[in-house]
Design a protein around this motif. Structure first.
Motif, PDB file in Angstrom:
ATOM      1  N   GLU A 156      -3.158   8.236   9.561  1.00 29.88           N
ATOM      2  CA  GLU A 156      -2.699   9.299   8.660  1.00 29.88           C
ATOM      3  C   GLU A 156      -3.542   9.280   7.481  1.00 29.88           C
ATOM      4  O   GLU A 156      -3.362   8.323   6.581  1.00 29.88           O
ATOM      5  CB  GLU A 156      -1.071   9.217   8.265  1.00 29.88           C
ATOM      6  N   ASP A 191      -2.238  -5.692   6.648  1.00 30.57           N
ATOM      7  CA  ASP A 191      -0.892  -6.349   7.167  1.00 30.57           C
ATOM      8  C   ASP A 191      -1.146  -7.589   8.059  1.00 30.57           C
ATOM      9  O   ASP A 191      -1.996  -7.645   8.904  1.00 30.57           O
ATOM     10  CB  ASP A 191      -0.182  -5.250   8.164  1.00 30.57           C
ATOM     11  N   GLY A 233      -5.678   5.000   4.442  1.00 31.65           N
ATOM     12  CA  GLY A 233      -5.007   5.776   5.345  1.00 31.65           C
ATOM     13  C   GLY A 233      -4.186   4.860   5.725  1.00 31.65           C
ATOM     14  O   GLY A 233      -4.205   3.714   5.567  1.00 31.65           O
ATOM     15  N   ASP A 234      -3.043   5.372   6.515  1.00 27.46           N
ATOM     16  CA  ASP A 234      -1.944   4.519   7.126  1.00 27.46           C
ATOM     17  C   ASP A 234      -2.175   4.777   8.609  1.00 27.46           C
ATOM     18  O   ASP A 234      -2.388   5.617   9.378  1.00 27.46           O
ATOM     19  CB  ASP A 234      -0.697   5.053   6.866  1.00 27.46           C
ATOM     20  N   SER A 260      -4.840  14.043  10.322  1.00 26.30           N
ATOM     21  CA  SER A 260      -4.602  12.629  11.046  1.00 26.30           C
ATOM     22  C   SER A 260      -5.686  12.481  12.205  1.00 26.30           C
ATOM     23  O   SER A 260      -6.205  13.643  12.569  1.00 26.30           O
ATOM     24  CB  SER A 260      -3.172  12.801  11.906  1.00 26.30           C
ATOM     25  N   VAL A 296      -1.130   3.563  12.435  1.00 27.09           N
ATOM     26  CA  VAL A 296      -0.098   3.451  13.454  1.00 27.09           C
ATOM     27  C   VAL A 296      -0.776   2.877  14.805  1.00 27.09           C
ATOM     28  O   VAL A 296      -1.363   3.707  15.174  1.00 27.09           O
ATOM     29  CB  VAL A 296       0.786   4.409  13.602  1.00 27.09           C
ATOM     30  N   ARG A 301       0.800  -1.195  -0.065  1.00 29.26           N
ATOM     31  CA  ARG A 301      -0.030   0.031   0.182  1.00 29.26           C
ATOM     32  C   ARG A 301       0.812   1.240   0.147  1.00 29.26           C
ATOM     33  O   ARG A 301       2.052   1.174   0.371  1.00 29.26           O
ATOM     34  CB  ARG A 301      -0.772   0.092   1.227  1.00 29.26           C
ATOM     35  N   LEU A 302       0.279   2.452  -0.384  1.00 26.81           N
ATOM     36  CA  LEU A 302       0.987   3.589  -0.480  1.00 26.81           C
ATOM     37  C   LEU A 302       2.526   3.645  -1.255  1.00 26.81           C
ATOM     38  O   LEU A 302       3.366   4.135  -1.069  1.00 26.81           O
ATOM     39  CB  LEU A 302       1.231   4.116   0.788  1.00 26.81           C
ATOM     40  N   LYS A 312       5.650  -7.243  11.227  1.00 30.12           N
ATOM     41  CA  LYS A 312       4.953  -7.321   9.944  1.00 30.12           C
ATOM     42  C   LYS A 312       5.629  -8.540   9.112  1.00 30.12           C
ATOM     43  O   LYS A 312       6.666  -8.363   8.855  1.00 30.12           O
ATOM     44  CB  LYS A 312       4.727  -5.932   9.139  1.00 30.12           C
ATOM     45  N   ARG A 365       4.523   1.393  -1.448  1.00 33.34           N
ATOM     46  CA  ARG A 365       6.031   1.002  -0.621  1.00 33.34           C
ATOM     47  C   ARG A 365       6.374  -0.100  -1.184  1.00 33.34           C
ATOM     48  O   ARG A 365       5.699  -0.961  -1.913  1.00 33.34           O
ATOM     49  CB  ARG A 365       5.546   0.689   0.928  1.00 33.34           C
TER      50      ARG A 365
END
Length: 294
Positions: free
Chosen positions: A251, A145, A286-287, A257, A289, A86-87, A156, A89
């Motif tokens: 995020e 994940d 979104g991400d 956020s 955390v 995702r994003l 992960k 990466r």
């Protein structure tokens, strides 16, 4: 161009990457995988194994767009050089150290607004099958994940990426670190099944188990018209989601956020965050955390 040679397992190899180059990491047996997975009336229609590619997702999306791949096509790579998470990466690992594959799905019976459940469905299928087959405790971090426990901390060990392939198909990619050693980890927060104490890192039964589990969950979800509650998917995902009940920071697009407690996954697959202000905010992209409790 490096010459390619047919290997006796039905795959291909190069002089620089023979089936004997790493005896701790034997090649997948494509013929046995096909025998175990492809059957009349089943979901999986074809299974192709390549030694090396940039991204199985990109390759399968291109084939779907060209009309050369049917629903249930499976593309597996022994090594990915441009794997994507995702994003945007990157996802890289040594050859034959993991399982990197993509599948093509065409859920015509399901309304398009429910297709967002496909990566979560795949997460449930992967986590439950690896828990049984590899004997490791697995959990899911919303949205996609796979987490394992290494040395008492969450790491992960895998990820899932779903991409639309035209108007009528979705390609879902899975990447799992199987035998990665500590010194091979791309980042300290990464993990692998081996580092989590897996009872087996034999990739053939692991891949068969994941694809059979995915076929089962996809069939249930499709039979329920994509209803996550009626198919049992929403409840099962919530039960295995390590994000729920924890303080998180999401995020979001636009440099925004949201901080609060993750309290639910709603009917659209969104993560619901209860903020300190008393609001409940659903997050669809979104991400996220995981934060340490105050």
């Amino acid at each position: 161009m490096t010459p390619r040679h047919a290997a006796d397992d039905g795959s291909e190899s190069t002089p620089h990457s023979s089936r004997w180059s790493d005896l701790d990491r034997p090649p997948l047996n494509v013929r046995a995988l096909r025998r175990g997975l492809i059957r009349p009336g089943g979901l999986w229609s074809e299974l192709e194994l390549v030694q090396r590619t940039g991204s199985t997702n990109s390759d399968l999306v291109a084939r779907a767009a060209a009309g050369t791949a049917a629903e249930g096509a499976v593309l597996v790579a022994e090594e990915q050089t441009a794997g994507r998470g995702r994003l945007n990466r990157s996802w890289t690992a040594p050859p034959r150290s993991g399982l990197f594959f993509s599948v093509l799905l065409r859920p015509h019976e399901v309304p398009v607004d429910r297709w967002g459940w496909l990566p979560l469905l795949t997460g449930v299928a992967v986590a439950t099958s690896l828990s049984r087959t590899a004997g490791v405790d697995t959990a899911l971090k919303w949205p996609n994940d796979l987490l394992v426990t290494v040395g008492g901390e969450e790491r992960k060990a895998g990820g899932i990426l779903a991409e639309r392939a035209g108007d009528d198909a979705v390609v879902v990619g899975v990447g799992i670190n199987v035998s990665l050693r500590q010194e091979e980890l791309p980042v300290p927060q990464a993990g692998s099944l081996a580092l989590a104490g897996a009872v087996s890192t034999d990739r053939d039964p692991l891949l068969r188990a994941m694809l059979r589990s995915l076929e089962d969950w996809y069939g249930r979800w499709r039979a329920a018209g994509g209803d996550p509650a009626a198919s049992g998917l929403q409840e099962t995902y919530a039960a295995g989601c390590a994000t729920l009940g924890r303080p998180v920071r999401a995020e979001l697009p636009g440099d925004r956020s949201v901080v609060g407690e993750a309290v639910a996954v709603d009917g659209d697959g969104r993560l619901v965050i209860a903020t300190e202000e008393g609001a409940q905010e659903p997050v669809g992209a979104g991400d996220v955390v995981h934060l340490r409790p105050a």
